[in-house]
Design a protein around this motif. Structure first.
Motif, PDB file in Angstrom:
ATOM      1  N   ASN A  87      33.170  44.967  70.641  1.00 42.64           N
ATOM      2  CA  ASN A  87      34.380  44.349  71.172  1.00 42.64           C
ATOM      3  C   ASN A  87      34.214  42.845  71.372  1.00 42.64           C
ATOM      4  N   TYR A  88      33.035  42.427  71.825  1.00 47.10           N
ATOM      5  CA  TYR A  88      32.782  40.996  71.959  1.00 47.10           C
ATOM      6  C   TYR A  88      32.850  40.308  70.592  1.00 47.10           C
ATOM      7  N   ALA A  92      37.633  43.347  75.326  1.00 46.39           N
ATOM      8  CA  ALA A  92      36.209  43.252  75.639  1.00 46.39           C
ATOM      9  C   ALA A  92      35.958  43.166  77.142  1.00 46.39           C
ATOM     10  N   ARG A 139      36.358  46.730  78.192  1.00 44.44           N
ATOM     11  CA  ARG A 139      35.350  47.606  77.586  1.00 44.44           C
ATOM     12  C   ARG A 139      34.229  46.751  76.998  1.00 44.44           C
ATOM     13  N   PRO A 140      33.353  46.226  77.837  1.00 42.79           N
ATOM     14  CA  PRO A 140      32.293  45.339  77.354  1.00 42.79           C
ATOM     15  C   PRO A 140      31.373  46.041  76.357  1.00 42.79           C
ATOM     16  N   LEU A 160      31.374  34.128  73.468  1.00 45.04           N
ATOM     17  CA  LEU A 160      31.460  35.530  73.073  1.00 45.04           C
ATOM     18  C   LEU A 160      30.312  35.932  72.152  1.00 45.04           C
ATOM     19  N   GLU A 218      28.955  45.152  72.367  1.00 46.22           N
ATOM     20  CA  GLU A 218      28.710  44.306  71.199  1.00 46.22           C
ATOM     21  C   GLU A 218      29.907  44.228  70.263  1.00 46.22           C
ATOM     22  N   LYS A 224      34.517  41.277  67.882  1.00 46.31           N
ATOM     23  CA  LYS A 224      35.891  41.196  67.380  1.00 46.31           C
ATOM     24  C   LYS A 224      36.584  39.955  67.918  1.00 46.31           C
ATOM     25  N   TYR A 233      41.778  40.420  71.813  1.00 43.05           N
ATOM     26  CA  TYR A 233      40.521  41.150  71.678  1.00 43.05           C
ATOM     27  C   TYR A 233      39.590  40.824  72.846  1.00 43.05           C
ATOM     28  N   GLU A 234      39.717  39.617  73.379  1.00 46.04           N
ATOM     29  CA  GLU A 234      38.919  39.251  74.544  1.00 46.04           C
ATOM     30  C   GLU A 234      39.312  40.086  75.762  1.00 46.04           C
ATOM     31  N   GLU A 251      44.730  45.939  71.760  1.00 45.71           N
ATOM     32  CA  GLU A 251      44.115  46.117  70.440  1.00 45.71           C
ATOM     33  C   GLU A 251      45.163  46.049  69.331  1.00 45.71           C
TER      34      GLU A 251
END
Length: 287
Positions: free
Chosen positions: A128-129, A120, A123-124, A159, A126, A131, A116-117, A97
């Motif tokens: 994080n995807y 995600a 930590r899946p 994404l 909305e 970002k 950021y991927e 991050e």
């Protein structure tokens, strides 16, 4: 007549709302920062690895934007070294991050998207995807080659689709996804359909109204463009580009006096010298 080259020049000049028009398809891309060399700078003298640009010496930090300060590059280099050594998953995610934020700060959006991927993936969800998707979208918007446009567009699409699986009502994600389809030229009707879905859900969505207006200009449907841009400036009277393109569209359908009035009012919205000069040029054409 309004030509694509003129549109490209004008939309790149303004900071708000941020937009470019794809040089091949003429499609507008909202949410992009107004500097066209970022993806090019990211790709120079680099090798690609795992969807993320690395320098040939293995140092991502040294591949960062040339305007990054020595302090920013030093911090990035340190974070990357810590990331490679991190064994604890929680610590690795935290470092990812921080690295992504640093890359964003120096306009290396493809690399920011990569990290950021990674967040995600661990930590899946909305947020994080999105970002990750938003950073890839930024890089996609200014990709220097067709190959990079396709690659980054596909990253963003995958994404954004995950964002929408988590929250189908996320209109910002749907709008950006639509523009990747349109600008890439492979599924333009799917993109247009998505924009229409956004407008159906929220008739006052500024980004969708603007993009539909630009697409109407590109297809020569100036009457429809007038409708879109009139609606947009009703929603946001200070929308700089919305006012400019409303005037352009009015001029194209022969409503020169109305166009002159809108151009004159639009001059007060932004003191950018290039913008002022562009309006003066358009006003001269109306004489």
């Amino acid at each position: 007549m309004v030509v694509v080259a003129a549109l490209v020049l004008l939309v790149v000049l303004f900071a708000l709302p941020k937009v470019i028009i794809d040089k091949e398809t003429g499609a507008a891309l909202s949410g992009a920062t107004a500097t066209a060399n970022r993806d090019k700078a990211a790709g120079e003298a680099t090798d690609e690895h795992e969807g993320h640009l690395h320098n040939s010496d293995g140092s991502e930090a040294s591949a960062a934007h040339t305007k990054a300060s020595p302090e920013a590059l030093g911090k990035l280099k340190s974070l990357l070294a810590d990331y490679r050594k991190a064994g604890d998953d929680a610590n690795k995610v935290k470092l990812a991050e921080q690295i992504a934020a640093q890359y964003t700060a120096i306009a290396k959006f493809d690399s920011a998207g990569y990290y950021y991927e990674q967040v995600a993936a661990a930590r899946p969800g909305e947020k994080n995807y999105q970002k990750a998707a938003d950073q890839y979208f930024e890089a996609f918007s200014f990709a220097a080659t067709e190959e990079r446009t396709k690659e980054l567009g596909q990253k963003a699409q995958g994404l954004y689709n995950k964002v929408l699986q988590n929250n189908p009502a996320n209109l910002d994600a749907k709008t950006n996804l639509a523009m990747t389809y349109i600008a890439a030229g492979e599924q333009p009707m799917q993109g247009i359909q998505l924009l229409r879905e956004v407008i159906t859900t929220n008739p006052n969505n500024e980004k969708a109204l603007f993009n539909l207006g630009i697409l109407s200009i590109q297809s020569g449907q100036y009457d429809k463009a007038v409708e879109r841009f009139q609606h947009l400036v009703e929603v946001n009277p200070k929308h700089v580009q919305g006012n400019f393109y409303l005037a352009v569209s009015l001029a194209e359908i022969g409503k020169k006096e109305e166009a002159r009035q809108v151009f004159t009012a639009a001059k007060k919205l932004d003191d950018n010298p290039e913008y002022q000069s562009s309006i003066d040029t358009e006003l001269e054409k109306l004489k």
